[in-house]
Motif scaffolding. Structure first.
Motif, PDB file in Angstrom:
ATOM      1  N   TYR A 189       0.825  -1.211   0.000  1.00 22.79           N
ATOM      2  CA  TYR A 189       0.000   0.000   0.000  1.00 22.79           C
ATOM      3  C   TYR A 189       0.857   1.259   0.000  1.00 22.79           C
ATOM      4  N   GLU A 190       2.153   1.073   0.073  1.00 26.06           N
ATOM      5  CA  GLU A 190       3.102   2.182  -0.049  1.00 26.06           C
ATOM      6  C   GLU A 190       3.870   2.007  -1.350  1.00 26.06           C
ATOM      7  N   ILE A 191       3.825   3.004  -2.214  1.00 25.18           N
ATOM      8  CA  ILE A 191       4.534   2.966  -3.501  1.00 25.18           C
ATOM      9  C   ILE A 191       5.876   3.658  -3.314  1.00 25.18           C
ATOM     10  N   ARG A 192       6.954   2.904  -3.465  1.00 23.01           N
ATOM     11  CA  ARG A 192       8.296   3.441  -3.225  1.00 23.01           C
ATOM     12  C   ARG A 192       9.157   3.349  -4.488  1.00 23.01           C
ATOM     13  N   ALA A 193      10.156   4.240  -4.575  1.00 25.47           N
ATOM     14  CA  ALA A 193      11.047   4.270  -5.738  1.00 25.47           C
ATOM     15  C   ALA A 193      11.920   3.025  -5.764  1.00 25.47           C
ATOM     16  N   PRO A 194      12.010   2.339  -6.904  1.00 26.48           N
ATOM     17  CA  PRO A 194      12.831   1.123  -6.977  1.00 26.48           C
ATOM     18  C   PRO A 194      14.329   1.405  -7.058  1.00 26.48           C
ATOM     19  N   PHE A 195      14.697   2.636  -7.469  1.00 26.00           N
ATOM     20  CA  PHE A 195      16.108   3.026  -7.564  1.00 26.00           C
ATOM     21  C   PHE A 195      16.184   4.544  -7.607  1.00 26.00           C
ATOM     22  N   ASP A 196      17.396   5.075  -7.528  1.00 24.80           N
ATOM     23  CA  ASP A 196      17.583   6.523  -7.642  1.00 24.80           C
ATOM     24  C   ASP A 196      17.127   6.972  -9.022  1.00 24.80           C
ATOM     25  N   GLY A 197      16.345   8.039  -9.091  1.00 27.39           N
ATOM     26  CA  GLY A 197      15.876   8.489 -10.402  1.00 27.39           C
ATOM     27  C   GLY A 197      15.035   9.739 -10.328  1.00 27.39           C
ATOM     28  N   THR A 198      14.434  10.050 -11.473  1.00 28.22           N
ATOM     29  CA  THR A 198      13.586  11.230 -11.612  1.00 28.22           C
ATOM     30  C   THR A 198      12.142  10.804 -11.790  1.00 28.22           C
ATOM     31  N   VAL A 199      11.242  11.438 -11.054  1.00 30.49           N
ATOM     32  CA  VAL A 199       9.819  11.111 -11.135  1.00 30.49           C
ATOM     33  C   VAL A 199       9.238  11.706 -12.413  1.00 30.49           C
ATOM     34  N   GLY A 200       8.469  10.881 -13.137  1.00 30.56           N
ATOM     35  CA  GLY A 200       7.834  11.346 -14.367  1.00 30.56           C
ATOM     36  C   GLY A 200       6.461  11.938 -14.107  1.00 30.56           C
ATOM     37  N   ASP A 201       5.618  11.897 -15.112  1.00 25.73           N
ATOM     38  CA  ASP A 201       4.264  12.445 -14.993  1.00 25.73           C
ATOM     39  C   ASP A 201       3.456  11.660 -13.960  1.00 25.73           C
ATOM     40  N   ILE A 202       2.603  12.365 -13.213  1.00 29.89           N
ATOM     41  CA  ILE A 202       1.736  11.735 -12.214  1.00 29.89           C
ATOM     42  C   ILE A 202       0.291  11.988 -12.635  1.00 29.89           C
ATOM     43  N   PRO A 203      -0.336  11.032 -13.324  1.00 37.01           N
ATOM     44  CA  PRO A 203      -1.680  11.255 -13.851  1.00 37.01           C
ATOM     45  C   PRO A 203      -2.802  11.045 -12.834  1.00 37.01           C
ATOM     46  N   VAL A 204      -2.486  10.566 -11.626  1.00 37.90           N
ATOM     47  CA  VAL A 204      -3.517  10.286 -10.624  1.00 37.90           C
ATOM     48  C   VAL A 204      -3.541  11.387  -9.568  1.00 37.90           C
ATOM     49  N   HIS A 205      -4.627  11.395  -8.781  1.00 35.18           N
ATOM     50  CA  HIS A 205      -4.812  12.412  -7.751  1.00 35.18           C
ATOM     51  C   HIS A 205      -5.240  11.751  -6.452  1.00 35.18           C
ATOM     52  N   ILE A 206      -5.119  12.492  -5.361  1.00 32.42           N
ATOM     53  CA  ILE A 206      -5.567  11.979  -4.068  1.00 32.42           C
ATOM     54  C   ILE A 206      -7.065  11.701  -4.135  1.00 32.42           C
ATOM     55  N   GLY A 207      -7.453  10.518  -3.680  1.00 35.72           N
ATOM     56  CA  GLY A 207      -8.851  10.109  -3.712  1.00 35.72           C
ATOM     57  C   GLY A 207      -9.194   9.204  -4.869  1.00 35.72           C
ATOM     58  N   ASP A 208      -8.346   9.145  -5.897  1.00 35.68           N
ATOM     59  CA  ASP A 208      -8.619   8.264  -7.042  1.00 35.68           C
ATOM     60  C   ASP A 208      -8.558   6.803  -6.614  1.00 35.68           C
ATOM     61  N   TYR A 209      -9.468   6.002  -7.179  1.00 33.81           N
ATOM     62  CA  TYR A 209      -9.428   4.557  -6.955  1.00 33.81           C
ATOM     63  C   TYR A 209      -8.516   3.939  -8.013  1.00 33.81           C
ATOM     64  N   VAL A 210      -7.554   3.169  -7.560  1.00 29.64           N
ATOM     65  CA  VAL A 210      -6.578   2.570  -8.470  1.00 29.64           C
ATOM     66  C   VAL A 210      -6.580   1.056  -8.299  1.00 29.64           C
ATOM     67  N   SER A 211      -6.123   0.384  -9.349  1.00 33.12           N
ATOM     68  CA  SER A 211      -6.004  -1.073  -9.331  1.00 33.12           C
ATOM     69  C   SER A 211      -4.654  -1.447  -9.923  1.00 33.12           C
ATOM     70  N   SER A 212      -4.443  -2.733 -10.117  1.00 35.00           N
ATOM     71  CA  SER A 212      -3.146  -3.204 -10.612  1.00 35.00           C
ATOM     72  C   SER A 212      -2.872  -2.770 -12.047  1.00 35.00           C
ATOM     73  N   THR A 213      -3.879  -2.282 -12.765  1.00 35.24           N
ATOM     74  CA  THR A 213      -3.687  -1.835 -14.154  1.00 35.24           C
ATOM     75  C   THR A 213      -3.495  -0.328 -14.266  1.00 35.24           C
ATOM     76  N   THR A 214      -3.541   0.384 -13.139  1.00 31.08           N
ATOM     77  CA  THR A 214      -3.435   1.844 -13.145  1.00 31.08           C
ATOM     78  C   THR A 214      -1.974   2.274 -13.141  1.00 31.08           C
ATOM     79  N   LEU A 215      -1.603   3.143 -14.080  1.00 30.29           N
ATOM     80  CA  LEU A 215      -0.254   3.711 -14.089  1.00 30.29           C
ATOM     81  C   LEU A 215      -0.214   4.899 -13.134  1.00 30.29           C
ATOM     82  N   LEU A 216       0.603   4.799 -12.108  1.00 32.93           N
ATOM     83  CA  LEU A 216       0.698   5.870 -11.112  1.00 32.93           C
ATOM     84  C   LEU A 216       1.708   6.934 -11.522  1.00 32.93           C
ATOM     85  N   THR A 217       2.885   6.506 -11.946  1.00 38.03           N
ATOM     86  CA  THR A 217       3.930   7.418 -12.411  1.00 38.03           C
ATOM     87  C   THR A 217       5.071   6.571 -12.972  1.00 38.03           C
TER      88      THR A 217
END
Length: 326
Positions: free
Chosen positions: A183-211
């Protein structure tokens, strides 16, 4: 009797000093200058001009292509659980360390599952501890001849069952706690965060691209070279990387040549390593890449000696005739 005069073609070479075609300065012919001046004085209609020899100098031959910067490691962040986003810790373009918290999905349901499993584990522990005491008591009674062998066997069986049940409960609790980490999405390695198409309150599933998270250290320029230039490609060819304003960012070389041609672009993909910092170059950035095919010697003339007439370029030359220059 009138004396014969010789008229000379005039070099259209403005007296502003002369530049170099390419980057090579040419030396002036001192003797040519003196003789031209003498001929001018004799004729009365020409004027003195400066002349220079045509020389050979190495000139880089290359072509420039629109290219794209890409990271060798780029992770698409998708959740492994369903739920509503309750927190977003980063914004697009942030540079993060490995393991940094990016987002959180509502964990309340999973927390309840963990707490329920912990209660089951405690219950199994109590049963296990009771049966442990009971089997020791039955062994002592059997040794004293007070109880039967059947009673001892039943106590030992109950103890073994409760021990297995407790160990299973411990494993289940560990699994549910591990699930809680999803339930916590963490960075897999050092890097730059890309676009974030989701917002607080959005319902997401395993097919949702978070960033996305793109690694900073390893970048490459993706260059598509036209098919007619493919035979000239070879590893190690110099490549100059420019931004859209024409500023030179880096000089590198071709490190990869695709063995196949892209059927859509009708070009061959080549890659060149880029080592600039993320403040200058980022993943998916459009740049210009100049591939230098050769550095062969070519004739060089001052740029101000070139005259355009009728859309064509001309250069006057000096020829010697009857001891005079024309």
């Amino acid at each position: 009797m009138k004396s014969a005069t010789t008229k000379h073609p005039t070099l259209r070479w403005p007296a502003l000093g002369f530049g170099i075609a390419g980057a090579v300065m040419l030396s002036l012919f001192a003797s040519g200058c003196h003789k031209s001046a003498a001929a001018t004085n004799a004729g009365g209609h020409a004027f003195p001009v400066a002349v220079a020899p045509v020389t050979l100098a190495p000139v880089a031959q290359g072509d420039t292509y629109v290219s794209t910067i890409k990271s060798r490691r780029s992770a698409s962040m998708q959740p492994q659980v369903d739920g509503n986003i309750t927190r977003i810790q980063v914004k697009s373009g942030d540079i993060v360390k490995s393991g940094a918290l990016l987002m959180q999905i509502d964990p309340q349901k999973q927390l309840a599952t963990v707490q329920q499993q912990e209660a089951i584990e405690r219950q199994m522990l109590a049963t296990y501890q009771f049966n442990q005491v009971e089997v020791e008591r039955q062994r002592k009674l059997f040794a004293a001849g007070v109880t039967s062998r059947d009673s001892l066997d039943q106590a030992e069986q109950a103890f073994a069952n409760s021990k297995a049940a407790y160990e299973s409960a411990v494993a289940q609790t560990a699994t549910q706690r591990e699930q809680l980490k999803y339930y916590e999405i963490r960075a897999p390695f050092d890097g730059t965060v890309g676009d974030i198409p989701v917002h607080i309150g959005d319902y997401v599933s395993s097919t949702t691209l978070l960033t996305t998270v793109d690694e900073i250290a390893q970048l490459e320029a993706y260059i598509y070279v036209p098919a007619d230039k493919a035979p000239q490609l070879k590893p190690g060819l110099p490549v100059k990387i420019y931004d859209n304003a024409g500023n030179l960012l880096e000089t590198t070389s071709i490190s990869f040549i695709s063995p196949e041609m892209d059927p859509n672009l009708q070009g061959v993909l080549v890659k060149a390593e880029v080592h600039r910092t993320p403040e200058i170059l980022r993943n998916a950035q459009m740049i210009k890449a100049n591939i230098q095919w050769s550095n062969a010697p070519l004739p060089m003339v001052p740029v101000l000696a070139v005259t355009r007439i009728g859309g064509q370029t001309f250069v006057f030359t000096v020829a010697q005739q009857n001891g005079m220059f024309s």
